[in-house]
Design a protein around this motif. Structure first.
Motif, PDB file in Angstrom:
ATOM      1  N   GLY A  20      14.067  74.551  67.379  1.00  0.00           N
ATOM      2  CA  GLY A  20      14.115  73.787  68.623  1.00  0.00           C
ATOM      3  C   GLY A  20      13.832  72.317  68.414  1.00  0.00           C
ATOM      4  O   GLY A  20      14.415  71.460  69.074  1.00  0.00           O
ATOM      5  N   ALA A  21      12.949  72.005  67.493  1.00  0.00           N
ATOM      6  CA  ALA A  21      12.585  70.604  67.243  1.00  0.00           C
ATOM      7  C   ALA A  21      13.549  69.909  66.286  1.00  0.00           C
ATOM      8  O   ALA A  21      13.939  68.761  66.518  1.00  0.00           O
ATOM      9  N   ASP A  22      13.935  70.597  65.213  1.00  0.00           N
ATOM     10  CA  ASP A  22      14.682  69.945  64.133  1.00  0.00           C
ATOM     11  C   ASP A  22      16.116  70.435  63.967  1.00  0.00           C
ATOM     12  O   ASP A  22      16.845  69.907  63.128  1.00  0.00           O
ATOM     13  N   GLY A  23      16.513  71.463  64.717  1.00  0.00           N
ATOM     14  CA  GLY A  23      17.841  72.043  64.559  1.00  0.00           C
ATOM     15  C   GLY A  23      17.879  73.006  63.380  1.00  0.00           C
ATOM     16  O   GLY A  23      16.974  73.030  62.552  1.00  0.00           O
ATOM     17  N   ILE A  24      18.935  73.776  63.334  1.00  0.00           N
ATOM     18  CA  ILE A  24      19.089  74.764  62.259  1.00  0.00           C
ATOM     19  C   ILE A  24      19.240  74.049  60.913  1.00  0.00           C
ATOM     20  O   ILE A  24      18.535  74.334  59.952  1.00  0.00           O
ATOM     21  N   ALA A  25      20.167  73.105  60.873  1.00  0.00           N
ATOM     22  CA  ALA A  25      20.451  72.408  59.608  1.00  0.00           C
ATOM     23  C   ALA A  25      19.247  71.615  59.114  1.00  0.00           C
ATOM     24  O   ALA A  25      19.042  71.495  57.909  1.00  0.00           O
ATOM     25  N   GLY A  26      18.449  71.086  60.028  1.00  0.00           N
ATOM     26  CA  GLY A  26      17.312  70.255  59.650  1.00  0.00           C
ATOM     27  C   GLY A  26      16.041  71.021  59.348  1.00  0.00           C
ATOM     28  O   GLY A  26      14.986  70.423  59.129  1.00  0.00           O
ATOM     29  N   THR A  27      16.114  72.337  59.346  1.00  0.00           N
ATOM     30  CA  THR A  27      14.929  73.171  59.134  1.00  0.00           C
ATOM     31  C   THR A  27      15.075  73.974  57.852  1.00  0.00           C
ATOM     32  O   THR A  27      16.107  74.601  57.616  1.00  0.00           O
ATOM     33  N   SER A  28      14.036  73.976  57.044  1.00  0.00           N
ATOM     34  CA  SER A  28      14.059  74.776  55.815  1.00  0.00           C
ATOM     35  C   SER A  28      13.246  76.058  56.005  1.00  0.00           C
ATOM     36  O   SER A  28      12.352  76.130  56.843  1.00  0.00           O
ATOM     37  N   VAL A  29      13.580  77.048  55.193  1.00  0.00           N
ATOM     38  CA  VAL A  29      12.818  78.298  55.201  1.00  0.00           C
ATOM     39  C   VAL A  29      11.367  78.015  54.821  1.00  0.00           C
ATOM     40  O   VAL A  29      10.444  78.606  55.394  1.00  0.00           O
ATOM     41  N   ARG A  30      11.150  77.101  53.888  1.00  0.00           N
ATOM     42  CA  ARG A  30       9.780  76.753  53.481  1.00  0.00           C
ATOM     43  C   ARG A  30       8.963  76.185  54.644  1.00  0.00           C
ATOM     44  O   ARG A  30       7.794  76.511  54.798  1.00  0.00           O
ATOM     45  N   ALA A  31       9.588  75.337  55.459  1.00  0.00           N
ATOM     46  CA  ALA A  31       8.876  74.758  56.607  1.00  0.00           C
ATOM     47  C   ALA A  31       8.501  75.844  57.608  1.00  0.00           C
ATOM     48  O   ALA A  31       7.379  75.860  58.137  1.00  0.00           O
ATOM     49  N   ILE A  32       9.417  76.763  57.852  1.00  0.00           N
ATOM     50  CA  ILE A  32       9.129  77.870  58.765  1.00  0.00           C
ATOM     51  C   ILE A  32       8.001  78.724  58.211  1.00  0.00           C
ATOM     52  O   ILE A  32       7.066  79.098  58.933  1.00  0.00           O
ATOM     53  N   ALA A  33       8.089  79.030  56.936  1.00  0.00           N
ATOM     54  CA  ALA A  33       7.049  79.841  56.291  1.00  0.00           C
ATOM     55  C   ALA A  33       5.685  79.161  56.407  1.00  0.00           C
ATOM     56  O   ALA A  33       4.684  79.815  56.746  1.00  0.00           O
ATOM     57  N   ALA A  88      18.333  74.690  73.855  1.00  0.00           N
ATOM     58  CA  ALA A  88      18.965  73.366  73.916  1.00  0.00           C
ATOM     59  C   ALA A  88      19.504  72.967  72.555  1.00  0.00           C
ATOM     60  O   ALA A  88      20.645  72.514  72.427  1.00  0.00           O
ATOM     61  N   ARG A  89      18.691  73.156  71.532  1.00  0.00           N
ATOM     62  CA  ARG A  89      19.110  72.743  70.183  1.00  0.00           C
ATOM     63  C   ARG A  89      20.247  73.610  69.669  1.00  0.00           C
ATOM     64  O   ARG A  89      21.187  73.123  69.038  1.00  0.00           O
ATOM     65  N   ALA A  90      20.186  74.909  69.953  1.00  0.00           N
ATOM     66  CA  ALA A  90      21.251  75.816  69.524  1.00  0.00           C
ATOM     67  C   ALA A  90      22.583  75.410  70.160  1.00  0.00           C
ATOM     68  O   ALA A  90      23.625  75.404  69.494  1.00  0.00           O
ATOM     69  N   LEU A  91      22.547  75.051  71.432  1.00  0.00           N
ATOM     70  CA  LEU A  91      23.770  74.631  72.112  1.00  0.00           C
ATOM     71  C   LEU A  91      24.298  73.313  71.553  1.00  0.00           C
ATOM     72  O   LEU A  91      25.503  73.131  71.411  1.00  0.00           O
ATOM     73  N   LEU A  92      23.390  72.407  71.222  1.00  0.00           N
ATOM     74  CA  LEU A  92      23.806  71.133  70.622  1.00  0.00           C
ATOM     75  C   LEU A  92      24.373  71.334  69.223  1.00  0.00           C
ATOM     76  O   LEU A  92      25.375  70.710  68.860  1.00  0.00           O
ATOM     77  N   ASP A  93      23.727  72.182  68.434  1.00  0.00           N
ATOM     78  CA  ASP A  93      24.185  72.424  67.066  1.00  0.00           C
ATOM     79  C   ASP A  93      25.518  73.158  67.054  1.00  0.00           C
ATOM     80  O   ASP A  93      26.323  72.974  66.147  1.00  0.00           O
ATOM     81  N   GLY A  94      25.738  74.005  68.043  1.00  0.00           N
ATOM     82  CA  GLY A  94      26.989  74.741  68.154  1.00  0.00           C
ATOM     83  C   GLY A  94      27.141  75.801  67.077  1.00  0.00           C
ATOM     84  O   GLY A  94      26.869  75.563  65.921  1.00  0.00           O
ATOM     85  N   SER A  95      27.523  76.971  67.491  1.00  0.00           N
ATOM     86  CA  SER A  95      27.793  78.081  66.584  1.00  0.00           C
ATOM     87  C   SER A  95      28.368  79.208  67.427  1.00  0.00           C
ATOM     88  O   SER A  95      28.315  79.166  68.656  1.00  0.00           O
ATOM     89  N   GLU A  96      28.899  80.210  66.764  1.00  0.00           N
ATOM     90  CA  GLU A  96      29.380  81.386  67.498  1.00  0.00           C
ATOM     91  C   GLU A  96      28.231  82.013  68.273  1.00  0.00           C
ATOM     92  O   GLU A  96      28.399  82.470  69.401  1.00  0.00           O
TER      93      GLU A  96
END
Length: 194
Positions: A20-33, A88-96
């Motif tokens: 939500g804050a950084d978008g899918i592309a801007g987020t790493s698995v390490r940051a989530i972890a 909001a971020r998912a809609l902005l990033d766009g995907s199926e």
């Protein structure tokens, strides 16, 4: 309490917030972890990949929408801040997946408004699909335009106070009307019939 959540749920919640804050592309698995207090390997173990985790987040958002019927509005709004940011971020990033989320929201809204017609608290329309798409778009616009809306309303539109302020203004217009006559409706009807 956050520590009472399973590791899988903590990872999902951390991903919702990060995506939500950084978008899918801007987020790493390490940051989530790191946010979830687990190892990156555990994230991969539970979800297979960042894409798998994103799908889990989408399913969580949809499940929350499906289970929200009958819940108190204030409670839903307070609990939904990370979900609104994610959406909001998912809609902005766009995907199926984002398109599927939007489609489900529209379909559920179309049914809700049709039920309201039957119950007498929604006015009938000639185009129920367009009404539902427009209504959902109006509801999501403050989230997608978050920075601009927040700047003018004095707060993050994903936060409850600002969301309620904007929603109340919108509902006032929808309930009591905005225009005192039908000049704009007539003009658009003329264009449509040409």
């Amino acid at each position: 309490m956050r520590s009472d959540l399973t590791a899988r749920a903590r990872i999902r919640d951390a991903a919702l917030a990060r995506f939500g804050a950084d978008g899918i592309a801007g987020t790493s698995v390490r940051a989530i972890a790191a946010d979830a207090g687990v190892s990156a390997a555990l994230v991969v173990h539970h979800f297979g990949s960042k894409e798998g985790l994103r799908q889990e987040c989408d399913e969580h958002v949809l499940a929350g929408m499906r289970s929200a019927e009958g819940a108190e509005l204030g409670d839903l709004l307070r609990a939904a801040t990370p979900v609104r940011r994610y959406l909001a971020r998912a809609l902005l990033d766009g995907s199926e997946s984002a398109s599927a989320l939007f489609d489900e929201i529209v379909t559920r809204t179309e049914k809700w408004l049709a039920d309201g017609e039957v119950e007498g608290w929604v006015r009938p329309t000639e185009d129920s699909r367009a009404r539902a798409v427009t209504y959902v778009s109006w509801l999501l616009a403050p989230l997608v335009l978050g920075e601009q809306v927040g700047r003018l309303l004095g707060g993050d539109p994903a936060e409850t106070a600002t969301a309620v302020r904007g929603a109340r203004a919108g509902l006032e217009m929808l309930t009591h009307g905005l225009f005192a006559d039908d000049r704009w409706l007539s003009e658009f009807t003329k264009i449509e019939t040409r």
